[in-house]
Design a protein around this motif. Structure first.
Motif, mmCIF file in Angstrom:
data_model
loop_
_atom_site.group_PDB
_atom_site.id
_atom_site.type_symbol
_atom_site.label_atom_id
_atom_site.label_comp_id
_atom_site.label_asym_id
_atom_site.label_seq_id
_atom_site.Cartn_x
_atom_site.Cartn_y
_atom_site.Cartn_z
ATOM 1 N N ILE A 165 -40.890 -0.381 -25.236
ATOM 2 C CA ILE A 165 -41.095 -0.248 -23.617
ATOM 3 C C ILE A 165 -42.359 -0.410 -23.253
ATOM 4 N N PRO A 166 -42.733 -1.231 -22.330
ATOM 5 C CA PRO A 166 -44.407 -1.392 -21.899
ATOM 6 C C PRO A 166 -44.772 -0.119 -21.277
ATOM 7 N N ARG A 167 -45.911 0.207 -21.701
ATOM 8 C CA ARG A 167 -46.504 1.401 -21.089
ATOM 9 C C ARG A 167 -46.552 1.581 -19.599
ATOM 10 N N ALA A 168 -46.511 0.333 -18.826
ATOM 11 C CA ALA A 168 -46.295 0.443 -17.471
ATOM 12 C C ALA A 168 -45.044 0.973 -16.850
ATOM 13 N N MET A 169 -44.063 0.470 -17.974
ATOM 14 C CA MET A 169 -42.733 1.006 -17.470
ATOM 15 C C MET A 169 -42.230 2.540 -17.514
ATOM 16 N N VAL A 170 -43.314 3.189 -18.225
ATOM 17 C CA VAL A 170 -43.030 4.705 -18.325
ATOM 18 C C VAL A 170 -43.151 5.365 -17.094
ATOM 19 N N LEU A 171 -42.364 6.437 -16.838
ATOM 20 C CA LEU A 171 -42.422 6.905 -15.824
ATOM 21 C C LEU A 171 -43.199 8.290 -15.672
ATOM 22 N N THR A 172 -44.743 7.838 -15.228
ATOM 23 C CA THR A 172 -45.878 8.806 -15.428
ATOM 24 C C THR A 172 -46.642 8.680 -14.111
ATOM 25 N N VAL A 173 -47.432 9.931 -14.115
ATOM 26 C CA VAL A 173 -48.259 9.985 -12.792
ATOM 27 C C VAL A 173 -49.026 8.873 -12.768
ATOM 28 N N GLN A 174 -49.299 8.195 -13.646
ATOM 29 C CA GLN A 174 -50.563 7.028 -13.764
ATOM 30 C C GLN A 174 -49.645 5.797 -13.369
ATOM 31 N N ASN A 175 -48.539 5.528 -13.437
ATOM 32 C CA ASN A 175 -47.640 4.509 -13.079
ATOM 33 C C ASN A 175 -46.956 4.513 -11.845
ATOM 34 N N SER A 176 -46.982 5.817 -11.174
ATOM 35 C CA SER A 176 -46.283 5.947 -9.820
ATOM 36 C C SER A 176 -47.364 5.746 -8.724
ATOM 37 N N GLU A 177 -46.609 4.877 -7.628
ATOM 38 C CA GLU A 177 -47.600 4.562 -6.592
ATOM 39 C C GLU A 177 -47.855 5.830 -5.696
ATOM 40 N N LEU A 178 -47.288 7.077 -6.132
ATOM 41 C CA LEU A 178 -47.680 8.191 -5.250
ATOM 42 C C LEU A 178 -49.242 8.635 -5.377
ATOM 43 N N ARG A 179 -49.507 8.361 -6.769
ATOM 44 C CA ARG A 179 -50.884 8.808 -6.979
ATOM 45 C C ARG A 179 -52.151 7.824 -5.978
ATOM 46 N N THR A 180 -51.484 6.688 -5.733
ATOM 47 C CA THR A 180 -52.560 5.972 -4.788
ATOM 48 C C THR A 180 -52.309 6.346 -3.273
ATOM 49 N N LEU A 181 -50.818 6.870 -3.166
ATOM 50 C CA LEU A 181 -50.467 7.319 -1.765
ATOM 51 C C LEU A 181 -51.373 8.458 -1.322
ATOM 52 N N LEU A 182 -51.367 9.254 -2.437
ATOM 53 C CA LEU A 182 -51.973 10.625 -1.990
ATOM 54 C C LEU A 182 -53.421 10.788 -2.292
ATOM 55 N N GLY A 183 -53.794 9.419 -2.968
ATOM 56 C CA GLY A 183 -55.328 9.187 -3.134
ATOM 57 C C GLY A 183 -56.013 10.288 -3.867
ATOM 58 N N GLU A 184 -55.146 11.037 -4.764
ATOM 59 C CA GLU A 184 -55.660 12.256 -5.499
ATOM 60 C C GLU A 184 -55.542 12.197 -6.977
ATOM 61 N N ASN A 185 -56.572 12.954 -7.789
ATOM 62 C CA ASN A 185 -56.126 12.890 -9.289
ATOM 63 C C ASN A 185 -55.169 14.130 -9.565
ATOM 64 N N LEU A 186 -53.937 13.470 -9.326
ATOM 65 C CA LEU A 186 -52.881 14.697 -9.528
ATOM 66 C C LEU A 186 -52.856 15.352 -10.979
ATOM 67 N N GLU A 187 -53.096 14.687 -11.765
ATOM 68 C CA GLU A 187 -53.012 15.227 -13.146
ATOM 69 C C GLU A 187 -54.117 16.350 -13.340
ATOM 70 N N GLU A 188 -55.270 15.921 -12.910
ATOM 71 C CA GLU A 188 -56.546 16.658 -12.932
ATOM 72 C C GLU A 188 -56.205 18.182 -12.200
ATOM 73 N N GLN A 189 -55.651 17.849 -11.046
ATOM 74 C CA GLN A 189 -55.653 18.930 -10.059
ATOM 75 C C GLN A 189 -54.278 19.889 -10.492
ATOM 76 N N MET A 190 -53.311 19.253 -10.931
ATOM 77 C CA MET A 190 -51.871 20.094 -11.112
ATOM 78 C C MET A 190 -51.609 20.317 -12.568
ATOM 79 N N GLY A 191 -52.213 19.611 -13.723
ATOM 80 C CA GLY A 191 -51.914 19.518 -14.789
ATOM 81 C C GLY A 191 -50.436 18.813 -15.037
ATOM 82 N N PRO A 192 -50.285 18.439 -16.507
ATOM 83 C CA PRO A 192 -49.348 17.542 -16.784
ATOM 84 C C PRO A 192 -47.848 17.788 -16.417
#
Ligand SMILES: C[S@@+](CC[C@H](N)C(=O)[O-])C[C@H]1O[C@@H](n2cnc3c(N)ncnc32)[C@H](O)[C@@H]1O
Length: 487
Positions: free
Chosen positions: A65-92
């Motif tokens: 499974i290519p890494r780009a297919m994994v459902l992660t914070v990194q791969n979701s468009e939400l990250r761009t839409l919110l424009g925030e570093n969600l992982e850093e702010q909220m934890g994994p």
């Protein structure tokens, strides 16, 4: 999750599996070994699972499974839409939960829509048990580890404000004007629990480093933030990898985290018709139930008994377990070897020795509590804990602690075994009554813990006979010593 009740759409079940596999196959970069089949295992209470249609030799790639297919914070468009570093702010945990809520609410628009359709939305994990059902676990410490209210607090603190502010990205469920108010809050908690439970039972830790071939089982914490979590790896939902069931004895596949893809490989020859199993690690049945919502006997070897510091102190005649008011506890705490509780594993060897079983920190605590006042003074002056050796006094304290622990359970092992023997088998197919299933799973868990307790008690009791009793003046004298491993 695993009973048929959690996959009610009998007609669509196989269709959804087939659609999922076709979708996956068509995703760029995905490699699927044609020898695999996503099978309907509801009849055995295991939901979906992956089965070999032909013999598979050891080492053969099952899927990639290519890494780009994994459902992660990194791969979701939400990250761009919110424009925030969600992982850093909220934890994994919470960041992935938020992303999964977003993708789930996107419905057909989500790039993972066919994947969501094969994921369950109901679970047997302890998070969803009623107080009456949890009571069946009696004194098992697993009940304290569920962390439902902490999880809900984290959801309300971290996720609710984002949903309330960005209803354009997170449309409230039909019929609700917003995520606020009593109904909005209930809907939010519900959807977050579903996503949190999926992360707990399905997600993998995703190695950040490139070309890493370590296995990536998710950590076992409840889904909430804490300080330690900051150090945790990002989590991700890996399509298909997480549709493998697990078996402690029959583990025959492993996920390797390679540079551009996560690759599942056979680690043993797999025969045609055999199920392909992942490994959840050596976890007690109590944890299996908490995280995955099922128990099987082959995890019984990993059962443990937990003994709290409070119970041990009570057994030693201390009025409380507060290091501030108990010099012996304070002493151990200053040496950094005091724990809130101690985990005793199930003795599994033919002739188990206490050395193998009792954690060294527990033995040091018992040895410290067993010291005469004079001996304790000497230890303090040397600033050195006693050696992890069980003398008669330490053994007596441990026996008393185990007896107190036994009393914390509402029923005895004997009556549980009798009750288990009286139960008629649950039907193999069709809908199994959820409540009956939970009663049985709780019974297995508490039987396991009581078995550990009784075995250890049985090993200790002969040790206290004869000359092992410490004399009234605290002189260890001719005590037989049971040495355990050093800390
Ligand atoms: C990673 S998922 C595996 C796919 C899952 N069977 C499904 O249908 O979505 C983990 C869940 O599968 C179920 N499961 C895994 N191994 C199992 C087993 N050996 N027996 C019964 N259920 C199992 C549990 O409900 C667990 O929470």
């Amino acid at each position: 999750m695993s009973s048929t009740a959690h996959f009610p759409d009998a007609e669509g079940f196989q269709q959804q599996s087939d659609n999922f596999m076709s979708w996956l196959q068509a995703c760029p970069g995905v490699q699927l070994n044609p020898k695999l089949r996503l099978a309907d295992l509801r009849a055995t209470g295991a939901g979906r699972g992956v089965v070999a249609q032909n013999n598979i030799p050891e080492g053969e790639e099952l899927f990639s499974i290519p890494r780009a297919m994994v459902l992660t914070v990194q791969n979701s468009e939400l990250r761009t839409l919110l424009g925030e570093n969600l992982e850093e702010q909220m934890g994994p945990w919470l960041s992935l939960m938020l992303v999964m809520v977003y993708e789930y609410l996107q419905g057909e628009k989500s790039r993972w829509a066919p994947y969501f359709r094969v994921l369950p939305s109901r679970f047997d994990t302890l998070m969803f048990w009623s107080p009456a059902e949890l009571q069946e676990l009696q004194a098992s410490t697993i009940v304290e580890k569920i962390g439902r209210s902490n999880a809900e607090e984290s959801i309300r603190d971290s996720i609710a404000p984002i949903l309330a502010k960005r209803s354009d990205l997170f449309p409230p469920p039909p019929g609700l004007p917003s995520w606020e108010g009593e109904a909005g809050d209930a809907a939010l908690i519900q959807v977050c629990h579903v996503m949190g439970s999926l992360i707990m039972a399905y997600a993998f830790d995703i190695e950040k480093s490139e070309d890493d071939d370590d296995e990536g089982e998710a950590n076992d914490e409840s889904y909430m933030t804490d300080d330690e979590e900051e150090e945790q790896l990002p989590k991700g939902m890996v399509p298909l990898a997480d549709l493998l069931n697990a078996d402690a004895d029959r583990n025959n596949a492993r996920l390797y985290q390679e540079e551009g893809a996560l690759v599942m490989k056979a680690i043993k020859p797999i025969q045609q018709g055999e199920e392909i199993f992942n490994d959840y690690g050596e976890i007690p049945r109590a944890d299996l139930l908490r995280r995955y919502g099922y128990v099987t006997d082959n995890y019984a070897v990993y059962d443990v008994l937990e003994l709290s510091l409070g119970t041990i102190c009570e057994a030693a005649g201390l009025s409380n377990a507060d290091p501030e008011s108990q010099p012996r506890l304070e002493f151990l705490s200053s040496l950094d070897i005091l724990e809130d509780g101690y985990v005793i594993p199930r003795p599994v060897n033919v002739n188990p020795s206490l050395e193998d079983i009792l954690p060294a920190e527990l033995v040091v605590l018992l040895a410290t509590l067993a010291l005469s006042p004079e001996e304790f003074k000497q230890r303090v002056s040397k600033d050195k804990a006693p050696r992890p050796v069980m003398d008669a006094n330490a053994t007596t304290i441990l026996i008393s602690a185990l007896q107190k622990r036994q009393e914390q359970y509402a029923t005895s092992l004997a009556s549980d075994l009798q009750f288990r023997a009286s139960l008629s088998p649950l039907p193999e197919t069709g809908d199994v009554d959820e409540a009956a299933r939970r009663v049985r799973m709780a019974l297995q868990v508490r039987i396991g813990e009581k078995e550990v307790l009784q075995t250890v008690l049985g090993m200790l009791q002969p040790a206290t006979s004869g000359s092992l009793k410490r004399s009234a003046n605290g002189d260890g004298g001719d005590s037989r010593q049971l040495k355990t491993q050093r800390v």
